[in-house]
Design a protein around this motif. Structure first.
Motif, PDB file in Angstrom:
ATOM      1  N   VAL A 230      41.193  40.093  32.250  1.00 23.29           N
ATOM      2  CA  VAL A 230      40.420  41.078  33.006  1.00 23.29           C
ATOM      3  C   VAL A 230      40.910  41.149  34.445  1.00 23.29           C
ATOM      4  O   VAL A 230      41.069  42.231  35.019  1.00 23.29           O
ATOM      5  N   ILE A 231      41.175  39.975  35.041  1.00 25.68           N
ATOM      6  CA  ILE A 231      41.708  39.932  36.405  1.00 25.68           C
ATOM      7  C   ILE A 231      43.064  40.636  36.463  1.00 25.68           C
ATOM      8  O   ILE A 231      43.376  41.347  37.425  1.00 25.68           O
ATOM      9  N   GLY A 232      43.877  40.453  35.418  1.00 26.98           N
ATOM     10  CA  GLY A 232      45.172  41.139  35.344  1.00 26.98           C
ATOM     11  C   GLY A 232      45.000  42.644  35.336  1.00 26.98           C
ATOM     12  O   GLY A 232      45.751  43.372  36.001  1.00 26.98           O
ATOM     13  N   GLY A 233      43.998  43.114  34.596  1.00 31.53           N
ATOM     14  CA  GLY A 233      43.706  44.550  34.586  1.00 31.53           C
ATOM     15  C   GLY A 233      43.311  45.048  35.957  1.00 31.53           C
ATOM     16  O   GLY A 233      43.718  46.130  36.386  1.00 31.53           O
ATOM     17  N   LEU A 234      42.553  44.235  36.675  1.00 33.88           N
ATOM     18  CA  LEU A 234      42.166  44.605  38.030  1.00 33.88           C
ATOM     19  C   LEU A 234      43.350  44.616  38.987  1.00 33.88           C
ATOM     20  O   LEU A 234      43.418  45.441  39.895  1.00 33.88           O
ATOM     21  N   TYR A 235      44.289  43.701  38.770  1.00 31.29           N
ATOM     22  CA  TYR A 235      45.494  43.671  39.611  1.00 31.29           C
ATOM     23  C   TYR A 235      46.256  44.993  39.464  1.00 31.29           C
ATOM     24  O   TYR A 235      46.730  45.560  40.459  1.00 31.29           O
ATOM     25  N   VAL A 236      46.341  45.481  38.234  1.00 32.79           N
ATOM     26  CA  VAL A 236      47.011  46.760  37.988  1.00 32.79           C
ATOM     27  C   VAL A 236      46.285  47.879  38.731  1.00 32.79           C
ATOM     28  O   VAL A 236      46.912  48.735  39.368  1.00 32.79           O
ATOM     29  N   ILE A 237      44.962  47.858  38.672  1.00 34.52           N
ATOM     30  CA  ILE A 237      44.174  48.878  39.373  1.00 34.52           C
ATOM     31  C   ILE A 237      44.390  48.791  40.879  1.00 34.52           C
ATOM     32  O   ILE A 237      44.585  49.805  41.563  1.00 34.52           O
ATOM     33  N   PHE A 238      44.377  47.566  41.425  1.00 36.68           N
ATOM     34  CA  PHE A 238      44.571  47.371  42.859  1.00 36.68           C
ATOM     35  C   PHE A 238      45.909  47.938  43.334  1.00 36.68           C
ATOM     36  O   PHE A 238      46.011  48.528  44.410  1.00 36.68           O
ATOM     37  N   ARG A 239      46.948  47.750  42.526  1.00 33.40           N
ATOM     38  CA  ARG A 239      48.291  48.214  42.902  1.00 33.40           C
ATOM     39  C   ARG A 239      48.319  49.720  43.105  1.00 33.40           C
ATOM     40  O   ARG A 239      49.026  50.222  43.983  1.00 33.40           O
ATOM     41  N   PHE A 240      47.566  50.434  42.278  1.00 37.12           N
ATOM     42  CA  PHE A 240      47.620  51.894  42.329  1.00 37.12           C
ATOM     43  C   PHE A 240      46.472  52.519  43.121  1.00 37.12           C
ATOM     44  O   PHE A 240      46.510  53.710  43.427  1.00 37.12           O
ATOM     45  N   GLU A 241      45.444  51.718  43.430  1.00 33.68           N
ATOM     46  CA  GLU A 241      44.269  52.260  44.116  1.00 33.68           C
ATOM     47  C   GLU A 241      43.951  51.462  45.380  1.00 33.68           C
ATOM     48  O   GLU A 241      42.795  51.139  45.658  1.00 33.68           O
ATOM     49  N   PHE A 242      44.995  51.145  46.163  1.00 34.05           N
ATOM     50  CA  PHE A 242      44.786  50.300  47.335  1.00 34.05           C
ATOM     51  C   PHE A 242      43.894  50.964  48.381  1.00 34.05           C
ATOM     52  O   PHE A 242      43.212  50.290  49.155  1.00 34.05           O
ATOM     53  N   ASP A 243      43.873  52.283  48.405  1.00 39.79           N
ATOM     54  CA  ASP A 243      43.017  53.003  49.359  1.00 39.79           C
ATOM     55  C   ASP A 243      41.536  52.716  49.116  1.00 39.79           C
ATOM     56  O   ASP A 243      40.707  52.923  49.994  1.00 39.79           O
ATOM     57  N   ASN A 244      41.231  52.277  47.900  1.00 43.73           N
ATOM     58  CA  ASN A 244      39.847  51.977  47.537  1.00 43.73           C
ATOM     59  C   ASN A 244      39.578  50.472  47.525  1.00 43.73           C
ATOM     60  O   ASN A 244      38.665  50.003  46.836  1.00 43.73           O
ATOM     61  N   ALA A 245      40.382  49.724  48.308  1.00 37.72           N
ATOM     62  CA  ALA A 245      40.288  48.260  48.287  1.00 37.72           C
ATOM     63  C   ALA A 245      38.910  47.763  48.714  1.00 37.72           C
ATOM     64  O   ALA A 245      38.378  46.812  48.131  1.00 37.72           O
ATOM     65  N   LEU A 246      38.301  48.379  49.729  1.00 42.32           N
ATOM     66  CA  LEU A 246      36.992  47.928  50.201  1.00 42.32           C
ATOM     67  C   LEU A 246      35.939  48.095  49.110  1.00 42.32           C
ATOM     68  O   LEU A 246      35.163  47.166  48.831  1.00 42.32           O
TER      69      LEU A 246
END
Length: 301
Positions: free
Chosen positions: A128-144
């Motif tokens: 699940v954390i790996g899936g979130l890492y993928v999301i973070f890579r492409f959605e860094f503008d939504n990091a907060l």
């Protein structure tokens, strides 16, 4: 725990309702903290009325009420961070961050219950954390927004594990009443401090408009009183990890509803959906793996 197919179907319906809460939260005109205040206050009143009508006891040992109170504080902050996450980013990002609940549960549950760590739960949590890492890579503008959602997920895992223990000993309605009441009191104290120190605004409680009241009643009665009480009752037969793993489908239900309602404003990059698919894969694989493990244990000499 002798859970039936009907129990899991009911759990999925509850998760669907929770997926709808982010949409309700976004439609409300009041702040995230005020949403939690009215949500928990209405919920506490409704549960108290139900318990009085059914002549259910409000009496618990002071130590037990204190435990419910602490859990209510955790719930209040969980909901505040969840609604705030949806507002600073969007519903899809908020719901995706909540999927880390599984990972946090795999760490918290063995500590609280003093049971050994199950490797499969940790592995699925890491996926699940790996899936979130993928999301973070492409959605860094939504990091907060994603960070707030992950913190909310940690608190969700904590109160789920605590409630799983409470459910084995106490009525789900008594648990819900005291936790909602405690959450309401906690957020009522928090709001003036938050608005003055964090928002630089006046320390006052928002007054909902007519549309807000309608949405708040749905949020409090359907998505809180019913869903929360029913989920606590299901924990008598379903483990906290299995409950939270199923709750990871909340992003799926919520994202689909958000896309239908809000259209382009909720459309995300391909990476977001790849990451979400990884999370869903972990969710759906758990019951299959557990079933195979049980079969192997039964066939061992």
């Amino acid at each position: 725990m002798n859970a039936t197919l009907k129990d899991f179907a009911k759990l999925h319906f509850i998760v669907f309702l929770w997926g709808f809460t982010a949409i309700i939260g976004k439609e409300l005109s009041i702040s995230a903290a005020d949403v939690v205040l009215y949500r928990t206050g209405i919920a506490a009143i409704v549960v108290a009325g139900f318990m009085a009508m059914k002549k259910l006891s409000f009496r618990f040992e002071p130590k037990v009420i204190a435990q419910f109170g602490i859990t209510g504080l955790v719930i209040a902050m969980h909901w505040f961070l969840f609604f705030e996450s949806a507002r600073v980013s969007n519903i899809s990002v908020s719901l995706a961050g909540m999927a880390t609940t599984t990972f946090w549960t795999s760490i918290i549950e063995p500590v609280v219950t003093k049971k050994s760590v199950k490797p499969i739960e940790v592995i699925l949590g890491l996926i699940v954390i790996g899936g979130l890492y993928v999301i973070f890579r492409f959605e860094f503008d939504n990091a907060l927004g994603l960070t707030l959602a992950i913190l909310s997920a940690f608190l969700a895992a904590l109160f789920s594990v605590l409630n799983a223990g409470f459910a084995k000993k106490h009525s789900e309605y008594g648990i819900t009443f005291y936790e909602m009441a405690a959450a309401c009191i906690a957020i009522a104290i928090f709001i003036p401090l938050y608005k003055v120190n964090m928002l630089g605004a006046v320390a006052e409680y928002a007054i909902p408009n007519l549309n807000d009241w309608g949405l708040l009643l749905i949020l409090a009665i359907v998505c809180t009183v019913y869903a929360f009480s029913a989920s606590v009752e299901l924990m008598k037969r379903i483990s906290a990890f299995a409950v939270n793993l199923t709750i990871n489908l909340e992003p799926v239900y919520g994202i689909l509803m958000a896309l239908l309602i809000y259209g382009e404003s909720e459309q995300m990059s391909n990476g977001f959906y790849y990451g979400t698919l990884i999370i869903i894969g972990a969710v759906l694989s758990y019951p299959i793996i557990r079933k195979q493990q049980r079969k192997k244990s039964l066939t061992r000499p």
